[in-house]
Design an enzyme around this catalytic site. Structure first.
Site, mmCIF file in Angstrom:
data_model
loop_
_atom_site.group_PDB
_atom_site.id
_atom_site.type_symbol
_atom_site.label_atom_id
_atom_site.label_comp_id
_atom_site.label_asym_id
_atom_site.label_seq_id
_atom_site.Cartn_x
_atom_site.Cartn_y
_atom_site.Cartn_z
ATOM 1 N N ALA A 1 0.865 -1.180 0.032
ATOM 2 C CA ALA A 1 0.063 -0.123 0.074
ATOM 3 C C ALA A 1 0.858 1.087 -0.013
ATOM 4 C CB ALA A 1 -0.931 -0.155 1.179
ATOM 5 N N GLU B 1 -2.382 -9.438 -0.531
ATOM 6 C CA GLU B 1 -4.134 -9.698 -0.161
ATOM 7 C C GLU B 1 -4.729 -9.386 -1.396
ATOM 8 O OE1 GLU B 1 -4.411 -7.757 4.292
ATOM 9 O OE2 GLU B 1 -3.476 -6.300 3.008
ATOM 10 N N GLU C 1 3.470 -6.200 7.498
ATOM 11 C CA GLU C 1 2.695 -5.190 8.108
ATOM 12 C C GLU C 1 3.279 -4.944 9.642
ATOM 13 O OE1 GLU C 1 -0.168 -6.028 4.810
ATOM 14 O OE2 GLU C 1 1.242 -7.127 5.946
#
Length: 259
Positions: A65, A114, A134
């Site tokens: 991200a 994901e 993460e």
């Protein structure tokens, strides 16, 4: 039409290419919004039989991200970010009425992995590296990674990958059942199209019912066996069933009309 996606059609296959190569195709809010639109449009477009998602270039599928967008978020904002991603993109893909294949052409990290996990089938290039890093940022996966990875590879391996934040190779991903096939960069999309074209020979409404029934096996509060019975029964009222059985009895190839 899109700033961060390229859309290409090959007969009944829609290719969605995440086109932020200079950012290793990282998912920012704009890209997620465009993915929602592109995937929704493909699911409702009768000309499209299936979707292949990949990244631009040969370095990354999606390398995570866009951290700068949420570095200052509080818990309420983080929860909204996760919820929107789930409902508008990742759950949308998994519960779609058409098959979606991820062609993982390099790094698939964090939200990128994901995204691949939400697809129905995953094919990786032999240079691909996958992981959920993460916890290195003081976070956990927020787009379904804790659930879908566990469903695919089991609790122990999922916890190892998530808690260590380590990357794995394409060969390791194949060994643990995370990807269906490993190909060279040159043959990756060819393999994805080959599989998709085999699916597109089958009855489209039955394919949709099969996706729904298989998904029910992992949905909380849903009796997957009953869902299978319901979807199986529904097929008997479809023209595709009549065509499929007629073609079998007449020893010819079926000509399915539904899209």
């Amino acid at each position: 039409m899109f700033e961060n996606l390229l859309i290409d059609y090959n007969d009944r296959i829609q290719h969605i290419i995440i086109n932020r190569e200079s950012k290793l195709n990282a998912l920012n809010k704009a890209t997620l919004a465009e993915l929602h639109t592109a995937i929704s449009d493909a699911f409702s477009n009768e000309r499209v039989g299936g979707i292949i998602i990949t990244g631009a270039g040969q370095k990354a599928f999606v390398a995570g991200a866009d951290i700068a967008e949420f570095a200052s978020f509080n818990s309420a904002q983080g929860g909204e970010l996760s919820k929107n991603g789930h409902t508008k993109v990742f759950d949308l893909i998994e519960n779609g009425n058409k098959p979606v294949i991820a062609a993982i052409n390099g790094f698939a990290l964090g939200g990128g992995l994901e995204l691949a996990l939400a697809c129905h089938i995953r094919i990786a290039s032999d240079n691909a590296k996958m992981g959920l890093p993460e916890v290195s940022l003081g976070l956990i996966p927020g787009y379904g990674g804790t659930q879908r990875l566990t469903q695919l590879v089991g609790k122990g391996k999922a916890l190892e990958m998530i808690l260590t934040a380590d990357m794995i190779t394409a060969d390791e991903a194949y060994r643990i059942g995370l990807v269906n096939h490993v190909e060279s960069q040159d043959t990756l999309l060819t393999k994805a199209e080959e599989i998709m074209n085999r699916i597109l020979l089958r009855a489209p409404l039955a394919v949709a019912s099969a996706i729904a029934a298989v998904n029910a096996s992992t949905q909380t509060g849903v009796n997957g066996f009953q869902k299978e019975i319901d979807e199986f029964a529904k097929c008997f009222d479809m023209e595709d069933f009549k065509e499929g059985t007629s073609a079998f009895l007449e020893k010819r190839k079926p000509n399915f009309q539904s899209k």
